[in-house]
Design a protein around this motif. Structure first.
Motif, mmCIF file in Angstrom:
data_model
loop_
_atom_site.group_PDB
_atom_site.id
_atom_site.type_symbol
_atom_site.label_atom_id
_atom_site.label_comp_id
_atom_site.label_asym_id
_atom_site.label_seq_id
_atom_site.Cartn_x
_atom_site.Cartn_y
_atom_site.Cartn_z
ATOM 1 N N ARG A 36 0.398 3.990 -6.500
ATOM 2 C CA ARG A 36 -1.007 4.121 -5.711
ATOM 3 C C ARG A 36 -1.932 3.531 -6.409
ATOM 4 O O ARG A 36 -2.349 3.700 -7.588
ATOM 5 C CB ARG A 36 -1.159 5.453 -5.375
ATOM 6 C CG ARG A 36 -2.334 5.764 -4.263
ATOM 7 C CD ARG A 36 -2.691 7.381 -4.176
ATOM 8 N NE ARG A 36 -1.553 7.842 -3.854
ATOM 9 C CZ ARG A 36 -1.213 9.430 -4.106
ATOM 10 N NH1 ARG A 36 -1.991 10.014 -4.669
ATOM 11 N NH2 ARG A 36 -0.144 9.746 -3.522
ATOM 12 N N GLY A 37 -2.820 2.546 -5.631
ATOM 13 C CA GLY A 37 -4.016 1.878 -6.135
ATOM 14 C C GLY A 37 -3.678 0.645 -6.907
ATOM 15 O O GLY A 37 -4.688 -0.065 -7.445
ATOM 16 N N HIS A 38 -2.417 0.379 -7.259
ATOM 17 C CA HIS A 38 -2.106 -0.740 -8.161
ATOM 18 C C HIS A 38 -1.706 -2.129 -7.129
ATOM 19 O O HIS A 38 -1.248 -1.895 -6.109
ATOM 20 C CB HIS A 38 -0.917 -0.380 -8.965
ATOM 21 C CG HIS A 38 -1.270 0.363 -10.045
ATOM 22 N ND1 HIS A 38 -1.689 0.117 -11.167
ATOM 23 C CD2 HIS A 38 -1.043 1.788 -10.027
ATOM 24 C CE1 HIS A 38 -1.882 1.310 -12.029
ATOM 25 N NE2 HIS A 38 -1.822 2.266 -11.301
ATOM 26 N N ARG A 81 3.600 7.618 -5.845
ATOM 27 C CA ARG A 81 2.548 8.125 -6.741
ATOM 28 C C ARG A 81 2.097 7.381 -7.553
ATOM 29 O O ARG A 81 0.996 7.192 -7.892
ATOM 30 C CB ARG A 81 2.714 9.702 -6.865
ATOM 31 C CG ARG A 81 2.817 10.747 -5.856
ATOM 32 C CD ARG A 81 2.949 11.910 -6.338
ATOM 33 N NE ARG A 81 2.778 13.097 -5.281
ATOM 34 C CZ ARG A 81 3.183 14.405 -5.653
ATOM 35 N NH1 ARG A 81 3.899 14.781 -6.602
ATOM 36 N NH2 ARG A 81 3.193 15.114 -4.669
#
Length: 271
Positions: free
Chosen positions: A92-94, A89
């Motif tokens: 996420r997105g990194h 979590r």
């Protein structure tokens, strides 16, 4: 009562545990190549411990006390899966983790093969070593006693510091007003590294559960908490993170009043 230790079966388990850790890491390496991002190995760290515990539980049937086998497996799987979910979590997105970018910048030759050796295979070996109490505890026939429950309590303290510390830091970072600020609230007032202290307690707690099975289990697994303690305090944990954090405004004052590892009330500023 005879506290027999199944040496032969434990030795065979060591091979299966090594194979399990290797399979998890190689599978993760394949995923990383597909994503072109090696930070996914951090998710595999907790999953590998859970896998080793589960495989050992299956192999140790009939060789160790059923209650200890179940206890140490449940505790390890719970810790490992919580950590894996949290890291997934958080990432996420990194993009790629700066630690791995810096490491791979020094690679000679193929970067991915360098990553395989220096990240995946190394972490697989550490999983095998650090999981020794989880393996050894399942091959002793001595029934649970007070020491096992003391170990469970230490493990619970560790999981509390890890889980609560991670949740507090996640909420802190989610507030744009805190950008660039030092987290000094909640458990982070008591120690600069509640998550690392929690990890420390988890593995010393699991070691105590192994010790409850007899001196044989203690002798073969004492390297686990010592290794984890070294990594957390002097290795890739506290030392590297503080080197990075030292560049932030307010860090020196925070470090001066807050314990570097073991929790305690913050020091009062002297005037």
């Amino acid at each position: 009562m005879n506290a027999a230790f199944a040496w032969g079966d434990f030795a065979a388990n060591l091979e299966w545990a090594a194979a399990t850790a290797l399979m998890v890491m190689l599978g993760t390496f394949a995923v990383a190549l597909n994503l072109d991002m090696h930070r996914v190995v951090d998710i595999a760290w907790g999953m590998a411990f859970a896998a080793v515990a589960a495989v050992t539980f299956g192999l140790s049937a009939g060789h160790g006390d059923p209650s200890r086998r179940l206890l140490v497996t449940v505790l390890t799987v719970a810790w490992g899966l919580r950590l894996a979910v949290h890291i997934a979590r958080r990432g996420r997105g990194h993009g790629e983790d700066p630690r791995y970018e810096a490491m791979l910048a020094h690679a000679r030759g193929n970067r991915n093969l360098y990553a395989l050796r220096m990240i995946y295979l190394l972490q697989g070996a550490l999983v095998w070593l650090v999981s020794l109490p989880v393996q050894a505890a399942q091959y002793t026939s001595r029934p649970l006693s007070a020491l096992a429950w003391a170990g469970t309590a230490v493990w619970a303290v560790g999981l509390f510091f890890e889980a609560v510390g991670d949740a507090q830091l996640t909420r802190f970072k989610a507030d744009p007003a805190n950008r660039g600020r030092i987290m000094d609230q909640g458990l982070w007032r008591l120690t600069r590294h509640p998550n690392y202290f929690g990890d420390f307690c988890v593995w010393w707690g699991l070691f105590l559960i192994a010790c409850d099975g007899g001196w044989q289990a203690a002798a073969v697994s004492v390297g686990s908490p010592l290794t984890m303690s070294g990594l957390l305090i002097s290795g890739s944990g506290k030392r590297l993170l503080e080197k990075h954090m030292a560049r932030r405004p307010g860090w020196d004052a925070y470090a001066a009043r807050t314990s570097g590892f073991f929790p305690r009330p913050p020091r009062q500023n002297r005037t």
